[in-house]
Design an enzyme around this catalytic site. Structure first.
Site, PDB file in Angstrom:
ATOM      1  N   PHE A 243      12.921   5.293  11.203  1.00  0.00           N
ATOM      2  CA  PHE A 243      11.657   4.774  10.757  1.00  0.00           C
ATOM      3  C   PHE A 243      10.546   5.856  10.522  1.00  0.00           C
ATOM      4  CE2 PHE A 243       7.430   2.698  10.836  1.00  0.00           C
ATOM      5  CZ  PHE A 243       7.687   1.550  10.171  1.00  0.00           C
ATOM      6  N   VAL A 244      10.238   6.212   9.304  1.00  0.00           N
ATOM      7  CA  VAL A 244       9.464   7.263   8.976  1.00  0.00           C
ATOM      8  C   VAL A 244       8.099   6.744   8.717  1.00  0.00           C
ATOM      9  CG1 VAL A 244      11.548   8.689   7.972  1.00  0.00           C
ATOM     10  CG2 VAL A 244      10.140   6.978   6.620  1.00  0.00           C
TER      11      VAL A 244
ATOM     12  N   LYS B 259       0.602  -1.131  -0.085  1.00  0.00           N
ATOM     13  CA  LYS B 259       0.198   0.084   0.188  1.00  0.00           C
ATOM     14  C   LYS B 259       0.974   1.238   0.114  1.00  0.00           C
ATOM     15  CE  LYS B 259      -3.416  -2.104   3.450  1.00  0.00           C
ATOM     16  NZ  LYS B 259      -3.791  -2.120   4.658  1.00  0.00           N
ATOM     17  N   GLY B 260       2.018   1.110   0.559  1.00  0.00           N
ATOM     18  CA  GLY B 260       2.749   2.281   0.836  1.00  0.00           C
ATOM     19  C   GLY B 260       2.975   3.306  -0.202  1.00  0.00           C
TER      20      GLY B 260
ATOM     21  N   ARG C 238      -0.641   6.923   7.204  1.00  0.00           N
ATOM     22  CA  ARG C 238      -0.288   7.030   5.811  1.00  0.00           C
ATOM     23  C   ARG C 238      -1.104   8.281   5.266  1.00  0.00           C
ATOM     24  NH1 ARG C 238       0.844   1.806   4.069  1.00  0.00           N
ATOM     25  NH2 ARG C 238       0.252   0.181   5.217  1.00  0.00           N
TER      26      ARG C 238
ATOM     27  N   GLU D  47       7.840   3.113  -5.854  1.00  0.00           N
ATOM     28  CA  GLU D  47       7.865   2.314  -4.422  1.00  0.00           C
ATOM     29  C   GLU D  47       8.105   3.646  -3.520  1.00  0.00           C
ATOM     30  OE1 GLU D  47       7.130   0.512  -2.507  1.00  0.00           O
ATOM     31  OE2 GLU D  47       8.564  -1.140  -2.318  1.00  0.00           O
ATOM     32  N   ASP D  48       7.505   3.108  -2.584  1.00  0.00           N
ATOM     33  CA  ASP D  48       7.692   4.217  -1.299  1.00  0.00           C
ATOM     34  C   ASP D  48       9.081   4.552  -0.750  1.00  0.00           C
ATOM     35  OD1 ASP D  48       7.410   1.736  -0.209  1.00  0.00           O
ATOM     36  OD2 ASP D  48       6.012   2.368   1.302  1.00  0.00           O
TER      37      ASP D  48
ATOM     38  N   ASP E  17      14.430  -0.366   2.024  1.00  0.00           N
ATOM     39  CA  ASP E  17      14.984  -0.301   3.299  1.00  0.00           C
ATOM     40  C   ASP E  17      15.882  -1.490   3.205  1.00  0.00           C
ATOM     41  OD1 ASP E  17      15.164  -0.079   6.226  1.00  0.00           O
ATOM     42  OD2 ASP E  17      13.591  -1.587   6.621  1.00  0.00           O
TER      43      ASP E  17
ATOM     44  N   LYS F 266      16.845   4.325   2.266  1.00  0.00           N
ATOM     45  CA  LYS F 266      17.738   4.236   3.509  1.00  0.00           C
ATOM     46  C   LYS F 266      18.801   3.404   3.467  1.00  0.00           C
ATOM     47  CE  LYS F 266      14.233   3.053   6.424  1.00  0.00           C
ATOM     48  NZ  LYS F 266      13.331   2.774   7.838  1.00  0.00           N
TER      49      LYS F 266
HETATM   50  P1  IMP Z   1      12.631  -3.778   2.280  1.00  0.00           P
HETATM   51  O1  IMP Z   1      12.127  -5.062   1.650  1.00  0.00           O
HETATM   52  O2  IMP Z   1      13.105  -3.888   3.682  1.00  0.00           O
HETATM   53  O3  IMP Z   1      13.308  -2.775   1.423  1.00  0.00           O
HETATM   54  O4  IMP Z   1      11.446  -2.876   2.805  1.00  0.00           O
HETATM   55  C1  IMP Z   1      10.341  -2.243   1.899  1.00  0.00           C
HETATM   56  C2  IMP Z   1       9.095  -2.001   2.578  1.00  0.00           C
HETATM   57  O5  IMP Z   1       9.065  -1.977   4.187  1.00  0.00           O
HETATM   58  C3  IMP Z   1       8.575  -0.703   2.296  1.00  0.00           C
HETATM   59  O6  IMP Z   1       7.694  -0.789   1.051  1.00  0.00           O
HETATM   60  C4  IMP Z   1       7.653  -0.225   3.355  1.00  0.00           C
HETATM   61  O7  IMP Z   1       6.166  -0.594   3.142  1.00  0.00           O
HETATM   62  C5  IMP Z   1       8.557  -0.737   4.594  1.00  0.00           C
HETATM   63  N1  IMP Z   1       9.274   0.164   5.325  1.00  0.00           N
HETATM   64  C6  IMP Z   1      10.596   0.149   5.197  1.00  0.00           C
HETATM   65  N2  IMP Z   1      11.131   1.246   6.057  1.00  0.00           N
HETATM   66  C7  IMP Z   1       9.915   1.973   6.465  1.00  0.00           C
HETATM   67  C8  IMP Z   1       9.810   2.951   7.213  1.00  0.00           C
HETATM   68  O8  IMP Z   1      10.880   3.687   7.746  1.00  0.00           O
HETATM   69  N3  IMP Z   1       8.378   3.346   7.557  1.00  0.00           N
HETATM   70  C9  IMP Z   1       7.473   2.711   6.963  1.00  0.00           C
HETATM   71  N4  IMP Z   1       7.615   1.538   6.152  1.00  0.00           N
HETATM   72  C10 IMP Z   1       8.775   1.153   6.039  1.00  0.00           C
HETATM   73 MG    MG Z   2       5.271  -1.127   1.873  1.00  0.00          MG
END
Ligand code: IMP
Ligand code: MG
Length: 186
Positions: free
Chosen positions: A160-161, A51-52, A173, A107-108, A111, A139
């Protein structure tokens, strides 16, 4: 999260704004122009990861001035509080045949890199005409899987945002800016 939140509790968790509405709008305008200039005349499919990325997608597609189609995929990375469990699951897939499109994944935040790494592999296997990734936030300090977006709007430290589509326990959101989440704000 279904428990009722008071407005005070809600606000206490918003530590400080790190990226304002105006800064987001300016960066999106620039990215929209960059995409419009480089993809003009080609079949574009913007693929937003729910959803992000829903808020980012809504603003980015309106900053693109050439014809494009939009689509959504739902990927869940399972979180316990603010820590990733490392499990990525596709819960809603695309309807389009991506072999007909230049795909841009919207993508939002990147991480650990796991979500996009998996989604890119999955979509590349379907032979799109080309595949690029645009992310609102990155990040890089938290990366566990090597992954770089083609366009990154903002690189941030390991906070964490919340806001502008990003949640904590499904809340926040709807904030129009990006804020740091206050983990000790009870
Ligand atoms: P990744 O697979 O670890 O790169 O994570 C990506 C997903 O984790 C993003 O699409 C977000 O939904 C969630 N996420 C990662 N960091 C944050 C944050 O700081 N705040 C909120 N959601 C996050
Ligand atoms: Mg997400």
């Amino acid at each position: 999260m279904n428990d009722n939140k008071t407005i005070d509790e809600f606000n206490r968790k918003i530590k400080r704004i790190i990226i304002s509405e105006e800064e987001i709008a300016a960066a999106i305008k620039k990215a929209g122009k960059q995409i419009s200039d480089s993809y003009d005349g080609r079949p574009i499919l913007l693929v937003s990861i729910l959803k992000g990325a829903f808020v980012f997608m809504a603003d980015l597609c309106r900053a693109i001035t050439v014809p494009c189609e939009i689509a959504f995929m739902c990927a869940k990375s399972y979180y316990k509080g603010t820590t990733s469990s490392g499990i990525v699951k596709i819960t809603m897939d695309l309807e389009q045949d991506v072999s007909q499109y230049h795909v841009i994944i919207v993508e939002d935040i990147i991480d650990t890199g796991r979500t996009l790494n998996d989604i890119v592999k999955l979509l590349k296997a379907r032979n799109p005409l080309s595949l690029k990734v645009i992310t609102l936030l990155d990040k890089p300090e938290r990366r566990l899987v090597e992954f770089d977006a083609d366009i990154t709007l903002f690189t941030i430290p390991d906070y964490f945002v919340i806001g502008y589509g990003l949640d904590c326990g499904e809340y926040y959101r709807n904030l129009p800016y990006i804020a740091e989440y206050n983990e000790n704000g009870d």
